[in-house]
Structure formats: structure tokens, C-alpha cells
Scaffold this active site. Structure first.
Site, PDB file in Angstrom:
ATOM      1  N   HIS A  31       0.880  -1.177   0.000  1.00 27.82           N
ATOM      2  CA  HIS A  31       0.000   0.000   0.000  1.00 27.82           C
ATOM      3  C   HIS A  31       0.914   1.223   0.000  1.00 27.82           C
ATOM      4  O   HIS A  31       1.269   1.751   1.049  1.00 27.82           O
ATOM      5  CB  HIS A  31      -0.903   0.004   1.227  1.00 27.82           C
ATOM      6  N   ASP A  54       0.771  -1.395   4.677  1.00 24.28           N
ATOM      7  CA  ASP A  54       0.382  -0.153   5.333  1.00 24.28           C
ATOM      8  C   ASP A  54      -0.947   0.359   4.768  1.00 24.28           C
ATOM      9  O   ASP A  54      -1.002   1.404   4.123  1.00 24.28           O
ATOM     10  CB  ASP A  54       1.519   0.878   5.093  1.00 24.28           C
TER      11      ASP A  54
HETATM   12  N1  SAM Z   1       2.814   3.352   2.732  1.00 30.20           N
HETATM   13  C1  SAM Z   1       2.642   4.757   2.413  1.00 30.20           C
HETATM   14  C2  SAM Z   1       3.736   5.541   3.098  1.00 30.20           C
HETATM   15  O1  SAM Z   1       4.188   5.130   4.179  1.00 30.20           O
HETATM   16  O2  SAM Z   1       4.159   6.550   2.564  1.00 30.20           O
HETATM   17  C3  SAM Z   1       1.285   5.273   2.827  1.00 30.20           C
HETATM   18  C4  SAM Z   1       0.150   4.410   2.406  1.00 30.20           C
HETATM   19  S1  SAM Z   1      -1.438   4.970   2.871  1.00 30.20           S
HETATM   20  C5  SAM Z   1      -1.490   4.750   4.601  1.00 30.20           C
HETATM   21  C6  SAM Z   1      -2.427   3.649   2.297  1.00 30.20           C
HETATM   22  C7  SAM Z   1      -2.564   3.618   0.782  1.00 30.20           C
HETATM   23  O3  SAM Z   1      -3.140   2.372   0.404  1.00 30.20           O
HETATM   24  C8  SAM Z   1      -3.470   4.690   0.204  1.00 30.20           C
HETATM   25  O4  SAM Z   1      -2.768   5.445  -0.735  1.00 30.20           O
HETATM   26  C9  SAM Z   1      -4.607   3.907  -0.465  1.00 30.20           C
HETATM   27  O5  SAM Z   1      -5.080   4.499  -1.656  1.00 30.20           O
HETATM   28  C10 SAM Z   1      -3.925   2.599  -0.748  1.00 30.20           C
HETATM   29  N2  SAM Z   1      -4.807   1.429  -0.878  1.00 30.20           N
HETATM   30  C11 SAM Z   1      -6.014   1.192  -0.312  1.00 30.20           C
HETATM   31  N3  SAM Z   1      -6.431  -0.062  -0.611  1.00 30.20           N
HETATM   32  C12 SAM Z   1      -5.466  -0.629  -1.367  1.00 30.20           C
HETATM   33  C13 SAM Z   1      -5.289  -1.919  -1.936  1.00 30.20           C
HETATM   34  N4  SAM Z   1      -6.217  -2.866  -1.807  1.00 30.20           N
HETATM   35  N5  SAM Z   1      -4.157  -2.169  -2.629  1.00 30.20           N
HETATM   36  C14 SAM Z   1      -3.193  -1.218  -2.773  1.00 30.20           C
HETATM   37  N6  SAM Z   1      -3.301   0.038  -2.238  1.00 30.20           N
HETATM   38  C15 SAM Z   1      -4.416   0.316  -1.548  1.00 30.20           C
END
Ligand code: SAM
Length: 301
Positions: A42, A175
Site C-alpha cells: 500500500h 500499510d
Molecule cells: N505506505 C505509504 C507511506 O508510508 O508513505 C502510505 C500508504 S497509505 C497509509 C495507504 C494507501 O493504500 C493509500 O494510498 C490507499 O489508496 C492505498 N490502498 C487502499 N487499498 C489498497 C489496496 N487494496 N491495494 C493497494 N493500495 C491500496
């Protein structure tokens, strides 16, 4: 459609905890010559502007990384040196700002990219249409070719495709935004699958600490999975406390503000607990708002 955008939260206290641990884990993986791979399930947009509209609207970075950074500058002459893990994380943030603009902040893919050696690899997944596009553009701008891949794919599904990595050394970083309740089910499923496929890989999972039964249960479920697999784990939390935001006239309900979060790591570097126990008191002291602020670092195995 998802409404969560990490740009509003970049550099907040949860990022401080998660990114400080991420830097320490990556440094440890880089100690051995064998290449490693990172699967960031994520990933968000990869790079953020703390002076951009989203970050300024929320103000969260001001209560997070920005409250820690001045300590790195000359004005902190009389302060004791920062604990190594905190100094290292802030160094990565400052290095990002020197390359990408004074108020640039690295998301997890940019932190990883900064610490990869030539043979190491990163795959970063994001499904939000805008952020997936930004992630691809931001990572492309690093000019690292096939070393770094942005994928517009469900991060919960990619473990089946890409885990274990060919080098059989790696970090799985999970995440999610926990915007939908099913994330609380899919996270333990992902860890179970990851441990089945690659029991010696490092897996790091972030989660919010909020008053919901499924959020409360999640770390217990993760500990049980690590224990069943006979693998060591580390669980670190950071709470900053503070008043709940008030509902303003015209608002249906008061905005929510995250006040605590945790990071659960299976097969952590053996040095990590000590590093976090040294760094988190300083972080808590600088970011804590009241008596509800605090941290813990628990380990087993
Ligand atoms: N890991 C990043 C960082 O530390 O900079 C922040 C990530 S943020 C908390 C969570 C992200 O997951 C969001 O951008 C959201 O759009 C994405 N997301 C949500 N569901 C997802 C999925 N099933 N697969 C991949 N990304 C997803």
C-alpha cells in the site's frame, strides 16, 4: 471509491513511527551482501509536499516530522545528540528535501528507493487512481529502470505473485488505510499467507490504534500468527494524546484525528527493539501533547 489520500497525513506521528522503523529495517537488510527485495503493498503517491494544500489543510506534519526536524539543525547545539534511529530517519527526510524541494517528504517507496543498493529491488502497489498515477510518475522520475516497479494492483493480492522474492531476502511492508472494515480481516490473511510462503522474510504491518473492536483485536491476531509460525516479533506503538477535535458549525460530526498507532514486525532485526527503545522516548517527549502520550516496544522470540 476510496477517499483516503495520504497527502493529508504525510509526515504525521504515524509516519514518524512507521518510517523510522522502515529505515532501521532497510539498513539492517543492507548489512549483508545478498540482494533484498521490498514489496510495498500500500504505497501511496511516494512523494509529498508538506507545504502543499493537502498537508497544510490537515496540519498533521506540523505535529509530526516538522516538530522533530529543527532538532537536527544548528539551533540544537546544546541538545544531546539524537538517538541513532531517529537521526537516521530524519537524515533520510532531509536528504529527500535536498533532492526534491525544501518541503518534500518521502513516502515509504521513496524511503526504500533511497536505501536500495544496485541489486536490491522494490515493487510498490497502489490502487487509488490519482495516487497510482502519481506513484508511477514519481518513481519513474528517479530513473531507476527495472530496479523499481510501480504496480496498480490490489496490495493484498500481490503476495501470491511476488513473495518470496527470487533473492529470498526481503521486506513485506503492509500499510493500508483501514478505510474499509475488511482491511482488518485482509491484513492477518496477508500475514498468514506471507509466513506460509516465506517464513524467514521480514513483514512489517502498520495499524491505527482507534476505539474499534477490530482495531483492538488486530495486533493480538498478528501476534498469534507469528507465534503459530514460531517466528520472533516486535510490536511498537506511539501515542501522542491530545484533545479530540471539536465539531465546527456546519459540520455533521467532529473530524477525527488519529492519536496513536502501532507497527508489528515479524522477524525483526535483533537490533531494532533497542534502537526504538532509545528513539521513542525522544519522539514521545517532542510530539506528545498530554499525559496520554506514550510508547511501548514489546518483543517475543
Ligand atoms: N505506505 C505509504 C507511506 O508510508 O508513505 C502510505 C500508504 S497509505 C497509509 C495507504 C494507501 O493504500 C493509500 O494510498 C490507499 O489508496 C492505498 N490502498 C487502499 N487499498 C489498497 C489496496 N487494496 N491495494 C493497494 N493500495 C491500496
Amino acid at each position: 471509491m476510496f477517499s483516503y489520500r495520504h497527502a493529508f497525513h504525510a509526515g504525521n506521528h504515524a509516519d514518524v513511527l512507521k518510517h523510522m522503523a522502515l529505515v532501521a529495517v532497510l539498513r539492517h537488510l543492507a548489512l549483508k551482501d545478498t540482494a533484498f527485495s521490498v514489496l510495498d503493498t500500500h504505497a501511496g503517491a511516494g512523494l509529498y509536499r508538506l507545504d502543499g494544500q493537502a498537508a497544510r489543510t490537515s496540519g498533521e506534519a506540523g505535529d509530526g516530522v516538522l516538530a522533530l526536524l529543527p532538532a537536527q539543525s544548528g539551533e540544537a547545539d546544546e541538545s544531546p545528540p539524537l538517538p541513532a534511529a531517529l537521526a537516521d530517519y530524519l537524515g533520510v527526510v532531509q536528504d529527500c528535501a535536498s533532492r526534491h524541494g525544501p518541503r518534500a517528504y518521502p513516502g515509504s517507496p521513496f524511503i526504500t528507493a533511497a536505501l536500495l543498493r544496485p541489486d536490491d529491488r522494490l515493487k510498490a502497489c497502489e490502487v487509488h487512481p490519482t495516487d497510482a498515477k502519481l506513484l508511477a510518475q514519481n518513481l519513474e522520475s528517479l530513473g531507476r529502470g527495472r530496479q523499481i516497479t510501480a504496480l496498480r494492483e490490489d496490495g493484498f493480492g500481490v503476495v501470491r505473485k511476488f513473495w518470496p522474492p527470487p533473492s529470498r531476502r526481503g521486506l513485506l511492508l503492509c500499510d493500508p488505510s483501514y478505510e474499509i472494515k475488511s482491511d482488518y480481516e485482509r491484513v492477518p490473511q496477508l500475514l498468514e499467507e506471507a509466513l506460509k510462503r516465506f517464513a524467514t522474510g521480514v513483514a512489517a504491518i502498520w495499524h491505527p490504534i482507534i476505539p474499534r473492536p477490530e482495531a483492538h483485536q488486530l495486533p493480538k491476531r498478528l501476534k498469534a500468527l507469528a507465534q503459530q509460525a514460531g517466528k520472533p516479533w516486535l510490536y511498537a506503538t506511539l501515542a501522542v494524546g491530545g484533545e479530540a477535535p471539536k465539531r465546527l458549525p456546519g459540520q455533521a460530526k467532529a473530524p477525527t484525528r488519529l492519536r496513536a498507532s502501532g507497527v508489528f514486525i515479524v522477524n525483526p532485526p535483533h537490533t531494532l527493539a533497542g534502537q526504538l527503545r532509545a528513539a521513542l522516548p525522544v519522539v514521545t517527549q517532542r510530539l506528545g501533547k498530554d499525559r496520554h502520550a506514550g510508547f511501548q516496544v514489546l518483543t517475543q522470540g
